[in-house]
Design an enzyme around this catalytic site. Structure first.
Site, PDB file in Angstrom:
ATOM      1  N   ASP A  28       0.891  -1.017  -0.010  1.00  0.00           N
ATOM      2  CA  ASP A  28      -0.023  -0.041   0.035  1.00  0.00           C
ATOM      3  C   ASP A  28       0.984   1.230  -0.021  1.00  0.00           C
ATOM      4  O   ASP A  28       2.144   1.070   0.183  1.00  0.00           O
ATOM      5  CB  ASP A  28      -0.945   0.023   1.276  1.00  0.00           C
ATOM      6  CG  ASP A  28      -2.192   1.013   0.979  1.00  0.00           C
ATOM      7  OD1 ASP A  28      -2.108   1.771  -0.121  1.00  0.00           O
ATOM      8  OD2 ASP A  28      -3.118   0.834   1.940  1.00  0.00           O
TER       9      ASP A  28
HETATM   10  C1  BGC Z   1      -4.831   3.418   0.091  1.00  0.00           C
HETATM   11  C2  BGC Z   1      -5.088   2.288  -1.057  1.00  0.00           C
HETATM   12  C3  BGC Z   1      -4.545   3.011  -2.383  1.00  0.00           C
HETATM   13  C4  BGC Z   1      -3.580   3.534  -2.397  1.00  0.00           C
HETATM   14  C5  BGC Z   1      -3.006   3.939  -3.688  1.00  0.00           C
HETATM   15  C6  BGC Z   1      -3.618   4.268  -0.135  1.00  0.00           C
HETATM   16  O1  BGC Z   1      -3.626   5.205   0.744  1.00  0.00           O
HETATM   17  O2  BGC Z   1      -4.960   2.860   1.310  1.00  0.00           O
HETATM   18  O3  BGC Z   1      -6.334   1.454  -0.829  1.00  0.00           O
HETATM   19  O4  BGC Z   1      -5.140   1.901  -3.307  1.00  0.00           O
HETATM   20  O5  BGC Z   1      -3.498   4.586  -1.386  1.00  0.00           O
HETATM   21  O6  BGC Z   1      -3.612   5.034  -3.889  1.00  0.00           O
END
Ligand code: BGC
Length: 740
Positions: free
Chosen positions: A265
């Site tokens: 993530d």
């Molecule tokens: C979120 C994810 C997301 C990622 C990319 C993160 O802050 O938890 O769900 O896919 O950002 O944008």
């Protein structure tokens, strides 16, 4: 490209090039007309050199065919081995055409329909440059305080699994070139179980709970063929998921046989340091690579540390080769070596054509996602009365919710537009009536949404708005209040301890109610709300979630009776936040609460234990009578299958859809079993007076669980079968599972 050619390609790559594939940068590093500052700024902030852009293997959240083609073209021209970039984006529940939030999709209880929706989402986003999408989110809803309930379909492992598999199937659409995207299930694992519902907080639970309840929906996505898995921010048994070998190597790769790409993530490798399991970037990268994390999203850890780790003999070249190969395989599966522009070449006419179909499907899904929670004979609104439409969502395009970052706002149909179309402009007055909130400051900025730009109403404006709304309400025959959470009150980092409607809206509702007119509340929100304090002040409540581009039309279809509401809650709505975490599949405890007041039982002295609106619940304009379940035999051998028969009769003069639900209870086990577990459901449509029989099957496999010794299997004994229209109104029967 053949597998042999791919292996040759890997062999011809330098170590730096291989590591480059494992780095993901965001769009800022690939600006369309890169000035020195545009490109070096974001890189410097990350601590990466300028060369990294040309080595990096994937891009985050750049959308738009033109932009994607341009970046890819320039990149390919400079690329020594002509390995295309992979474009990944957050297309969570729609691209330009937005569908209801997954929490709403869950309320359709219709995974097939949701699969169709995701097929369209994939085609629309692939045509504009997306190749991988960070969906489905498959975190089991446990706590309504957590803002990301919005992104998840259910609190029930079985139902959530059905949806996560359906979403993967829809997105990946049998790999249809340019009409599908690779899907990435997230956030692995247990992200939703943060303590006290506070975003990014600690997760600490038993392995049994993790395996029994949280793993199934991620596993269902993996079994449905999803190409990527995203790690979560939280800890699992004290070890953050992004560096957790047990979770990623043992469970995901060894036990489940996942061979695809694991991506972190956002900047999660860096967070291994803030969690306190790594001293520096070197140690953080070490933990992640040893846990088989393939792509480092937006940090400098892999880019700056992997080579030193190899040189110091801490990790092997083979680890890098394996990770790089998985990424190359994904690019190859998508056909990028043959066509690096993927879906960007779809003709404009085809797109316009499908845009109509998308809008139509978005309306159907939103129709089915709305849940009617209360109706004192006020809905549907017949004929063409004078309607006062009031509330911050009355004419708002924010009904697409927070995560619809690419939504086409032009196309979004507000409730006002739809109601004017349907009931006639002359019959509708529309007023905001009040502000969403009194205080916006605590919400914090979210990407492009700057809190400073969300100006709150002045005291004078507030009074004027309220006055106007009350006057229009006074003149109307019926009042429709469009209320809800501000979009920044749910979604990522949107945890709340107060899960009721915001104060200015409650205050206005009470004043409107005092006029003594029929009042319907339509709710827009991204989590289960506690509605105890508004329920007495209205005649009907329609839960519309964030219903998407066609939201206005869909809600109006229901208000007017053109669509008979069929949505059923896939989450429990509490009376009070103090009940959280609240979900229907609780344990009995050693001292279950009884109907009479008995102090020394498991209960609250100031609130019921049960949900105010239970899992599976929803009203319709028709009504049905359910028979008790009839089981084909009272004793079942492990290799036998039972059938359960339920008769359902429509006892109204309106055609409607029922979601017939079957739950089981394992009365005695080597470990405590939940009081109810959803095992199957069937959606049927019944004409006025029509009677239908639904037949469910029960096999031994459905009775399995993690037993005391952590083996997966069933145990002989008594089982209750409970059937009905929701998890509270159930009738039961029993059978015995016999020993072999
Ligand atoms: C979120 C994810 C997301 C990622 C990319 C993160 O802050 O938890 O769900 O896919 O950002 O944008």
């Amino acid at each position: 490209m053949t597998e042999e050619k791919l292996t040759e390609l890997l062999k011809s790559m330098t170590r730096k090039e291989k590591i480059g594939q494992m780095i993901q940068l965001d769009g800022g590093c690939f600006k369309q007309n890169p000035s020195e500052e545009n490109v070096t700024g974001p890189l410097e902030r990350l601590g990466l050199s300028k060369e990294t852009v040309q080595l990096c293997g994937s891009v985050l959240n750049v959308m738009g065919a033109e932009q994607v083609v341009k970046i890819q073209k320039e990149y390919m021209q400079k690329s020594r081995l002509k390995i295309p970039l992979l474009f990944m984006a957050d297309i969570i529940y729609g691209y330009k055409t937005v569908f209801p939030i997954p929490l709403g999709m869950g309320a359709t209880w219709n995974p097939e329909l949701v699969c169709d929706a995701y097929r369209m989402i994939a085609a629309e986003s692939a045509a504009d440059g997306d190749m991988v999408t960070f969906s489905p989110p498959a975190d089991l809803i446990r706590d309504a305080r957590w803002g990301r309930c919005l992104e998840m379909a259910s609190e029930d492992p079985f139902l959530l699994s059905k949806f996560s598999a359906a979403m993967v199937k829809g997105l990946q659409n049998d790999g249809k070139p340019g009409k599908s995207v690779a899907s990435c299930v997230k956030h692995f694992a247990g992200y939703s179980a943060v303590q006290a519902g506070r975003e990014y907080n600690t997760v600490d639970m038993s392995e049994r709970n993790l395996r029994q309840n949280f793993f199934p929906a991620y596993k269902a996505a993996v079994d449905a063929g999803c190409e990527l898995v995203m790690t979560s921010f939280n800890t699992i048994d004290g070890v953050p998921a992004t560096g957790n070998q047990w979770l990623l190597k043992k469970v995901l790769r060894e036990e489940w046989g996942f061979q695809g790409v694991v991506i972190t993530d956002y900047a999660a490798i860096n967070e291994l340091m803030t969690h306190g399991v790594a001293e520096n970037e070197y140690e953080a990268a070490h933990l992640a690579i040893n846990a088989t994390v393939d792509i480092d999203m937006r940090t400098a850890c892999y880019g700056n540390q992997l080579e030193s780790l190899i040189q110091n003999g801490e990790i092997s070249d083979e680890q890098i080769d394996q990770a790089c190969m998985r990424i190359l395989q994904l690019k190859n599966k998508l056909g990028l070596f043959e066509n690096p522009y993927y879906g960007c070449m779809i003709k404009k006419e085809t797109l316009t054509q499908s845009a109509f179909q998308e809008a139509a499907l978005a309306r159907i899904v939103a129709n089915r996602s709305c849940v009617l929670l209360k109706n004192n004979n006020v809905l549907p609104i017949k004929n063409h009365p004078k309607i006062a439409l009031i509330g911050p969502y009355a004419d708002s395009k924010d009904i697409t919710g927070l995560w619809a970052v690419f939504a086409d706002r032009e196309k979004t149909v507000t409730l006002r537009q739809a109601m004017e179309e349907h009931f006639g402009k002359e019959n509708i007055s529309c007023d905001k009536g009040c502000d969403f909130l009194y205080d916006y400051e605590s919400l914090g900025d979210f990407g492009n949404i700057k809190v400073s730009e969300l100006s709150a109403m002045t005291e004078v404006e507030r009074k004027q708005q309220e006055q106007k709304a009350l006057e229009n309400a006074q003149r109307a025959d019926i009042i429709v209040m469009a209320l809800g959470e501000h979009i920044l009150q749910s979604g990522e980092a949107g945890s709340r301890t107060d899960i009721t409607l915001p104060r200015p809206q409650k205050e206005l509702l009470k004043k409107i109610h005092a006029l003594g007119k029929k009042t319907v509340v339509v709710l827009f929100n991204g989590r289960p709300l506690a509605l105890k304090d508004i329920e007495p002040y209205c005649d009907a409540i329609l839960e519309a979630w964030f219903p998407g581009t066609e939201g206005g039309h869909s809600i109006c279809d229901i208000l007017s009776g053109d669509y008979n509401p069929s949505g059923r809650l896939a989450v429990s709505f509490p009376y009070d936040v103090g009940q959280e975490p609240l979900f229907y599949s609780q344990f009995s405890t050693g001292r279950p609460a009884s109907k009479n007041v008995d102090r020394f039982t498991s209960r609250y002295i100031d609130c019921p234990n049960e949900a105010m609106y239970p899992f599976g619940f929803g009203l319709s304009y028709h009504s049905c009578a359910y028979s008790a379940p009839v089981i084909s035999q009272k004793n079942m051998m492990p290799d036998e299958e039972l059938t359960v028969q339920v008769d359902i009769q429509n006892i109204s003069d309106c055609e409607g859809t029922e979601t017939v639900q079957m739950y089981l209870r394992d009365k005695v086990g080597s470990v405590v079993r939940p009081i109810l577990e959803l095992k199957d459901f069937r959606q049927i449509s019944l004409k006025p007076g029509e009677k239908q029989t639904v037949i469910f099957k029960i096999s031994e496999e459905m009775l399995r669980f993690y037993r005391q010794d952590m083996t997966w299997g069933s145990e002989a004994g008594t089982f209750e079968v409970l059937t009905g229209p929701n998890s509270h109104e159930l009738q039961k029967s029993e059978f015995q599972l016999c020993k072999k």
